[in-house]
Design a protein around this motif. Structure first.
Motif, PDB file in Angstrom:
ATOM      1  N   ARG A  72      42.768  -0.496  16.561  1.00  0.00           N
ATOM      2  CA  ARG A  72      42.161  -0.476  15.228  1.00  0.00           C
ATOM      3  C   ARG A  72      42.507  -1.732  14.432  1.00  0.00           C
ATOM      4  O   ARG A  72      41.658  -2.290  13.741  1.00  0.00           O
TER       5      ARG A  72
ATOM      6  N   SER B 234      40.709  -4.802  16.026  1.00  0.00           N
ATOM      7  CA  SER B 234      39.260  -4.853  15.793  1.00  0.00           C
ATOM      8  C   SER B 234      38.960  -5.651  14.528  1.00  0.00           C
ATOM      9  O   SER B 234      37.994  -6.421  14.480  1.00  0.00           O
TER      10      SER B 234
ATOM     11  N   ILE C 201      34.665   0.782  12.751  1.00  0.00           N
ATOM     12  CA  ILE C 201      33.363   0.142  12.985  1.00  0.00           C
ATOM     13  C   ILE C 201      32.552   0.080  11.693  1.00  0.00           C
ATOM     14  O   ILE C 201      31.922  -0.956  11.386  1.00  0.00           O
TER      15      ILE C 201
ATOM     16  N   ILE D 183      29.826  -4.856  16.219  1.00  0.00           N
ATOM     17  CA  ILE D 183      30.710  -4.158  17.148  1.00  0.00           C
ATOM     18  C   ILE D 183      29.921  -3.063  17.835  1.00  0.00           C
ATOM     19  O   ILE D 183      29.308  -2.225  17.171  1.00  0.00           O
TER      20      ILE D 183
ATOM     21  N   LEU E 167      35.364  -1.350  22.819  1.00  0.00           N
ATOM     22  CA  LEU E 167      34.646  -1.965  21.711  1.00  0.00           C
ATOM     23  C   LEU E 167      34.290  -3.397  22.091  1.00  0.00           C
ATOM     24  O   LEU E 167      35.164  -4.181  22.469  1.00  0.00           O
TER      25      LEU E 167
ATOM     26  N   ILE F 178      32.995  -6.819  20.649  1.00  0.00           N
ATOM     27  CA  ILE F 178      32.925  -7.483  19.346  1.00  0.00           C
ATOM     28  C   ILE F 178      32.317  -8.867  19.522  1.00  0.00           C
ATOM     29  O   ILE F 178      32.805  -9.676  20.317  1.00  0.00           O
TER      30      ILE F 178
ATOM     31  N   CYS G  11      42.992  -2.764   9.184  1.00  0.00           N
ATOM     32  CA  CYS G  11      41.838  -3.357   9.855  1.00  0.00           C
ATOM     33  C   CYS G  11      40.965  -4.127   8.873  1.00  0.00           C
ATOM     34  O   CYS G  11      40.588  -5.282   9.118  1.00  0.00           O
TER      35      CYS G  11
END
Length: 444
Positions: A98, A101, A128, A138, A148, A150, A173
């Motif tokens: 998380r 990301s 997301i 994403i 995921l 990206i 995040c």
């Protein structure tokens, strides 16, 4: 796969240092990796989760060197990461996925974040959504889960965002993506969540501002190297806080002292809940370490009572409830937990899994959608023996290990390899403190 075999009885005492804080260790790796200059990390948690974070940054060109006392990190700067050339395997670590990301959404190159089967079942829509609102692209698998994918090179725009739940992972995040966004990113927290990210970003030279529940950060800021001393992990200490509280008192036995434990006010809920239950817990030698409050914690056996837990309690103790449930099973009266639906989307459905395990050991439990009610058995043998299914959840396994202190027969806990994600050496530490436990291959 290993299982834990716990003999009934035992006690906990002496002086013990649990491993370094997992949340702080993750962030120390991430922030020192993208800082300008050389940082030194002491007390780093050498667990599977944190090592997954370290390996991800090694794959992106960051150098880490271990010496006898520390981990030395040569930061590459905010924009110095290089394409990994492979998916970044984050194992079982939801924190890694998380937080990364948000960081990877700001990079110039494409990346793929993947993990094990357990991590791939955990929901990622909550990160997301805000990242997409900032302009990131994403793609998740079915159900918006890992892996995921990206897309790099996107121009991110600052946003004001209110997460659906109080979550340090969602907040972190968004803030990390905000470092790469144009404008000022603001997160409006709907409740209290851990503040390790903002504490440590500040230590690395990033300017943040807080106005009530709103936390803001301007994009384009760089981090400067900083030496991080990681405190011992309160979430790992929680099992021993409970174990030492429920152990049968013995004449002449020394208390359990846990040294150098982080007592950050945004996550010390387990201490406060146990205090309300009547636990004998004393904080000594309080001090500050790399911006985090730290103390030695002394615990003695006590007669516990059931309490009502909900609201802010849940926010401040979200990871410690498996241990708290063991304490509740040994308390006089009923313990009622509400407002805790978030526990159903952790490494396992911790409400259902703990309820099943407690019932298997003879404890009366009723389950609600957002919590449960535990009827305590304060007699010397609060638990029968039996077989516990951990569902590959490290905190479930360690919590039920402590139940052996008040069991009438052996307890066997299956699928315990995942304990290494947060507490390598748990069996040795617990055994040295007085728990009668060993690890063996399942079926042996």
């Amino acid at each position: 796969m290993r299982c834990f075999h716990v003999q009934p009885g035992g006690t906990l005492g002496g002086t013990l240092q649990v491993p370094g804080d997992k949340s702080v260790s993750h962030r120390a790796i991430m922030f020192s990796a993208i800082a300008d200059g050389r940082s030194r990390i002491t007390g780093f948690l050498e667990s599977a989760d944190c090592l997954a974070t370290l390996r991800a940054f090694e794959a992106m060109g960051v150098s880490f060197v271990r010496d006898a006392e520390s981990l030395v990190v040569d930061g590459v700067g905010r924009d110095g990461l290089t394409p990994p050339g492979m998916p970044l395997d984050l194992g079982n670590s939801g924190t890694s996925m998380r937080l990364l990301s948000g960081l990877m959404a700001g990079q110039a190159f494409d990346s793929v974040l993947t993990g094990d089967a357990s991590l791939s079942r955990r929901p990622m829509g909550r990160v997301i959504d805000p990242l997409t609102a900032m302009g990131a692209h994403i793609a998740g698998s079915e159900g918006r889960r890992a892996p995921l994918r990206i897309t790099g090179g996107r121009s991110l725009q600052a946003i004001e965002y209110t997460p659906p739940v109080a979550s340090a992972q969602i907040k972190s995040c968004v803030l990390l993506a905000g470092l790469y966004a144009k404008g000022v990113t603001t997160v409006h927290e709907p409740g209290v969540s851990r503040d390790h990210t903002e504490r440590m970003l500040g230590a690395f030279g990033v300017a943040l501002s807080r106005d009530g529940a709103a936390l803001s950060l301007a994009g384009g800021q760089s981090l400067r190297a900083f030496d991080v001393a990681v405190p011992a992990d309160l979430s790992s200490a929680a099992f021993f806080l409970v174990g030492a509280s429920i152990a049968q008192p013995r004449n002449g036995a020394e208390p359990l002292t846990l040294t150098g434990v982080g007592i950050n006010p945004t996550r010390r809920g387990v201490i406060d809940i146990l205090d309300r239950m009547g636990a004998d817990i004393t904080l000594t030698n309080t001090r500050e370490q790399a911006g985090e409050p730290v103390a030695d914690i002394v615990v003695r056996p006590a007669s516990l009572r059931g309490v009502d837990i909900g609201g802010r309690d849940v926010e401040l103790a979200i990871d410690e409830f498996p241990a708290i449930f063991i304490a509740a099973a040994c308390a006089q009266g009923k313990t009622r937990l509400t407002d805790a639906a978030e526990l159903r989307v952790k490494e396992s459905d911790r409400i259902a899994v703990m309820a099943d395990g407690l019932a298997a050991l003879g404890v009366e439990v009723s389950v609600q959608p957002d919590g449960l009610t535990i009827t305590g058995r304060p007699e010397p043998h609060s638990f029968t023996g039996g077989q516990i299914h951990s569902h590959e959840d490290h905190r479930i396994a360690m919590a039920f290990a402590m139940a052996g202190l008040r069991a009438s027969a052996p307890i066997e806990i299956d699928d315990c390899d995942y304990v290494d994600t947060s507490f390598p050496g748990f069996v040795a530490k617990a055994g040295a403190a007085g728990l009668v436990i060993d690890a063996r291959e399942q079926g042996a």
